[in-house]
Design a protein around this motif. Structure first.
Motif, short mmCIF file in Angstrom:
data_model
loop_
_atom_site.label_atom_id
_atom_site.label_comp_id
_atom_site.label_asym_id
_atom_site.label_seq_id
_atom_site.Cartn_x
_atom_site.Cartn_y
_atom_site.Cartn_z
N MET A 111 41.00 31.25 35.55
CA MET A 111 40.69 31.96 34.30
C MET A 111 40.22 33.36 34.64
O MET A 111 39.74 33.64 35.75
CB MET A 111 39.68 31.20 33.44
N HIS A 112 40.31 34.25 33.65
CA HIS A 112 40.16 35.68 33.90
C HIS A 112 39.54 36.35 32.68
O HIS A 112 39.84 36.00 31.55
CB HIS A 112 41.57 36.26 34.19
N ALA A 189 37.79 33.34 38.00
CA ALA A 189 37.37 32.08 38.61
C ALA A 189 38.61 31.28 38.95
O ALA A 189 39.55 31.20 38.14
CB ALA A 189 36.48 31.27 37.66
N VAL A 190 38.63 30.70 40.15
CA VAL A 190 39.74 29.85 40.58
C VAL A 190 39.15 28.69 41.36
O VAL A 190 38.19 28.85 42.12
CB VAL A 190 40.77 30.65 41.41
N THR A 198 34.86 32.83 42.82
CA THR A 198 34.77 33.77 41.71
C THR A 198 34.84 35.20 42.28
O THR A 198 34.35 35.46 43.37
CB THR A 198 33.49 33.60 40.88
N PHE A 199 35.42 36.10 41.49
CA PHE A 199 35.65 37.47 41.94
C PHE A 199 35.20 38.44 40.86
O PHE A 199 35.43 38.20 39.67
CB PHE A 199 37.15 37.69 42.22
N ARG A 200 34.58 39.52 41.30
CA ARG A 200 34.21 40.60 40.37
C ARG A 200 34.70 41.92 40.99
O ARG A 200 34.20 42.34 42.04
CB ARG A 200 32.70 40.63 40.15
N CYS A 259 33.36 38.46 46.29
CA CYS A 259 33.89 37.12 46.08
C CYS A 259 32.79 36.14 46.41
O CYS A 259 32.17 36.22 47.48
CB CYS A 259 35.09 36.89 47.00
N ALA A 260 32.52 35.21 45.50
CA ALA A 260 31.55 34.15 45.74
C ALA A 260 32.29 32.84 45.97
O ALA A 260 33.21 32.51 45.21
CB ALA A 260 30.60 34.01 44.56
#
Length: 275
Positions: A111-112, A189-190, A198-200, A259-260
């Motif tokens: 999701m994005h 989130a993947v 998760t990426f920001r 990236c978490a």
């Protein structure tokens, strides 16, 4: 834009997180405090991993989340150790079920929140970069779904952070070659059922909001009255577009360009740059 929530940890009733917090995702669908839009009513979706299924379950609908009786019914009965929830505010693509998040392929969910700038100009070239064997699986018309299938094409199964970095790099190179100065805005989130990434990131280095929850033992010590935390495992984590409440010490901003990795044991924060 949109608002989303990703949960990993002890089995939890979906409704406990979707509806009960002071500023729950359902509340955010009507009263977002940090989103571009206050209202996120252009559809919703929930996806979760069950104990016996190889692939996650996904439900999506085009109406607003705040008054959907079926969502409330499902959320009051389904438990999962890993689930996604998303409320949508369209950035221009149609309000239809196939454009609602999360997206699914095999064991993967995605999701994005954000957008590919000038997507209508870049869409054909980006779509043509997707593996032809995957192309027929695209159902909708969003930039988010194209990003997902690009990441799969670029090695999501082998290296999730690397695949997302290659996907982001491809978008930036193509965008800038066509005069788009800041092509990408994303919080993503993947998950594969075991781990959550998760990426920001944004090309402007000014990304949409994203927060993660503190360790459960820390939150429990600060707020012993929180009933939900009584049975929560120490590795329980939430990553959210905006905090679910105002309690001090619970929510931490995800660093820009990061990236978490949420997994059993030790979580990791990694720097994120497109390649």
């Amino acid at each position: 834009m949109c608002r989303w929530l990703a949960y990993s940890g002890q089995d939890v009733l979906l409704g406990d997180l979707l509806y009960k917090p002071e500023h729950s995702l359902i509340d955010q669908s009507l009263h977002s405090r940090m989103g571009v839009e206050t209202t996120n009513g252009d559809g919703f979706g929930v996806g979760w991993y069950g104990a016996e299924a190889a692939a996650p379950a996904v439900i999506r609908d085009t109406g607003p989340a705040w008054n959907n009786r079926n969502l409330r019914e499902i959320a009051s009965h389904v438990r999962s150790p890993l689930f996604f929830a998303h409320v949508r505010a369209s950035t221009g693509t149609a309000v239809q079920q196939t454009n609602c998040h999360p997206f699914r392929h095999g064991r993967w969910m995605w999701m994005h929140n954000g957008a590919i700038a000038e997507f209508h100009r870049l869409r054909r070239d980006l779509s043509m970069a997707i593996d032809p064997a995957l192309f027929s699986e695209l159902e909708g018309s969003t930039d988010s779904e194209v990003m997902f299938y690009l990441a799969i094409t670029l090695g999501l199964d082998q290296d999730a952070p690397g695949a997302v970095a290659r996907m982001a790099g491809l978008i930036e190179r193509l965008g800038r070659s066509q005069g788009v100065e800041d092509p990408l805005q994303m919080t993503v989130a993947v998950a594969d059922g075991e781990r959550l990434w998760t990426f920001r990131y944004s090309s402007r280095r000014a990304s949409r909001s994203l927060f993660y929850s503190s360790r459960v033992d820390t939150v429990r010590a600060l707020h012993p009255d929180l009933e939900f935390l009584g049975g929560a495992s120490d590795d329980t984590r939430l990553v959210v577009s905006e905090p679910l409440g105002d309690l001090p010490g619970v929510w931490n901003e995800v660093p820009e360009g990061s990236c978490a990795v949420v997994q059993h044991g030790t979580d990791e924060f990694l720097p994120f740059e497109p390649v």
